[in-house]
Design an enzyme around this catalytic site. Structure first.
Site, mmCIF file in Angstrom:
data_model
loop_
_atom_site.group_PDB
_atom_site.id
_atom_site.type_symbol
_atom_site.label_atom_id
_atom_site.label_comp_id
_atom_site.label_asym_id
_atom_site.label_seq_id
_atom_site.Cartn_x
_atom_site.Cartn_y
_atom_site.Cartn_z
ATOM 1 N NE ARG A 189 -6.447 5.228 4.266
ATOM 2 C CZ ARG A 189 -5.713 5.228 5.392
ATOM 3 N NH1 ARG A 189 -6.171 4.666 6.474
ATOM 4 N NH2 ARG A 189 -4.527 5.802 5.396
ATOM 5 N NE ARG A 244 -6.712 4.361 9.418
ATOM 6 C CZ ARG A 244 -7.914 4.598 8.955
ATOM 7 N NH1 ARG A 244 -8.599 5.622 9.413
ATOM 8 N NH2 ARG A 244 -8.444 3.818 8.047
ATOM 9 C CB CYS A 278 -4.593 3.525 0.131
ATOM 10 S SG CYS A 278 -5.011 3.374 1.870
ATOM 11 C CB CYS A 298 -0.930 0.017 1.204
ATOM 12 S SG CYS A 298 -2.342 1.108 0.920
ATOM 13 C CE1 TYR A 346 -0.867 -5.792 14.330
ATOM 14 C CE2 TYR A 346 -3.266 -5.935 14.201
ATOM 15 C CZ TYR A 346 -2.068 -5.484 13.704
ATOM 16 O OH TYR A 346 -2.054 -4.729 12.563
ATOM 17 C CB CYS A 380 -1.880 4.785 3.462
ATOM 18 S SG CYS A 380 -1.916 3.113 4.114
ATOM 19 C CB SER A 400 -4.951 -2.463 15.462
ATOM 20 O OG SER A 400 -5.784 -1.550 14.752
ATOM 21 C CE LYS A 423 -7.534 -1.722 4.610
ATOM 22 N NZ LYS A 423 -6.208 -1.226 4.242
ATOM 23 C CE LYS A 464 -6.654 -4.325 8.023
ATOM 24 N NZ LYS A 464 -5.451 -3.668 7.536
ATOM 25 C CD GLU A 523 -14.124 -4.361 -4.316
ATOM 26 O OE1 GLU A 523 -13.121 -4.902 -4.823
ATOM 27 O OE2 GLU A 523 -14.282 -3.126 -4.278
#
Ligand code: ZN
Length: 326
Positions: free
Chosen positions: A218, A206, A130, A120, A314, A122, A275, A196, A249, A234
């Protein structure tokens, strides 16, 4: 009084019986650890909103990668924070960019660990979007494709085992596939962030990746959280363009979408346990309000039960330790 002939409780009476009929078991093979690479040496920067996670310089990334491998994880996904940003995100496709350096260092140190790279712009653009931004401040889809393809190619050249475009520009999977093939990397698969969503669950990321857009949001490229059918559309398009794996996501609020893609698509489906989903658990655990490890495993199990073949999370190291009973 007639009892039912079938009593489901019989098979729940003991742990061995429960184990025998357990339908979903999360294994270390299912988990991919995301890592954030920064420039420098011996750098370990805390990410306040993501306890237990740090931004590492390449030496630290290599150390964690070794640990991830020894715990049985099949791979990591790398994000980069460049030393400087510019409008064209040149750090994203620089030969000696931070991700490129991290990929080759990890591949050298732990060749058996799969290194996936997030593709990406971004984290590398000064505006934080992005893709490329035109004079009116709109994200220019087609102008972004070439840079995304160059980024993916530079990751493959550094040794990446798989590239994962997360930008949500239309047509990027096809462009990246073509770029990889022409560059001699027809063997490198693409894991597309195919569904996404424009989600508030990305907040802590972020912070971690310093990638919040400087203006606007976005919503013009990431999907509306209200849409499920569009995820199939998609993902079908990405599959036609040559994606080898699809992704949903975030994960936890989108279990129905994971399930749907698993039913309707033939490609493997990954899910990104993002996250915010991690930080909510860690914060409540710190307050003593919940049993963190149990909640973690319940969340990961639900994502796998919904249909995910792979979970980017994570929690990967925590879960691996728990699974391995360390
Ligand atoms: Zn992005």
């Amino acid at each position: 009084m007639m009892f039912p002939e079938y009593r489901p409780r019989r098979m729940r009476a003991s742990e061995p019986l429960r184990r025998m009929i357990r339908e979903t078991v999360v294994a270390t093979d299912d988990l991919i650890l995301p890592l954030f690479a920064v420039e420098g040496k011996n750098v370990q920067q805390e990410i306040p909103s993501m306890p237990g996670h740090f931004r590492w310089s390449v030496d630290g990334i290599v150390r964690i990668a070794k640990e991830a491998h020894s715990l049985g994880l099949p791979g990591i996904i790398l994000f980069g924070l460049p030393g400087s940003k510019d409008p064209l995100g040149t750090g994203a496709y620089a030969k000696k960019g931070v991700v490129q350096k991290a990929v080759s260092a990890v591949k050298q140190a732990v060749p058996d660990l799969a290194v996936i790279t997030d593709v990406c712009l971004c984290q590398y653009t000064d505006h934080g979007h992005c893709g490329m931004v035109d004079k009116k401040g709109a994200v220019d889809n087609d102008a972004s494709l070439d840079l995304l393809a160059r980024t993916a190619l530079s990751h493959a050249e550094a040794g990446a085992d798989m590239v994962a475009p997360s930008d949500m520009m239309d047509g990027r999977v096809g462009e990246i596939r073509e770029g990889l093939d022409e560059g001699g990397f027809s063997h490198v698969p693409i894991m597309s962030y195919s569904a996404k969503y424009c989600s508030a669950f990305y907040g802590p990321f972020r912070d971690a990746a310093d990638s919040a857009p400087q203006f606007g949001d976005r919503r013009t490229y990431q999907m509306d959280p209200a849409n499920g059918r569009e995820a199939v559309r998609e993902s079908s398009m990405d599959a036609e363009e040559g994606a080898d794996m699809l992704m949903v996501k975030p994960a936890l609020s989108y279990l129905d979408v994971i399930h749907r893609l698993k039913q309707e698509m033939e490609l493997p489906v990954a899910a990104y346990n993002v996250s915010g989903e991690y930080s909510l658990v860690k914060a409540a655990e710190e307050k003593g309000w919940i049993d963190g490890p149990r909640i973690m495993m319940e969340i990961l199990t639900s994502i796998k039960r919904a249909g995910a073949d792979l979970i980017l999370t994570y929690f990967a190291m925590d879960a691996a330790r728990l699974i391995n009973k360390i």
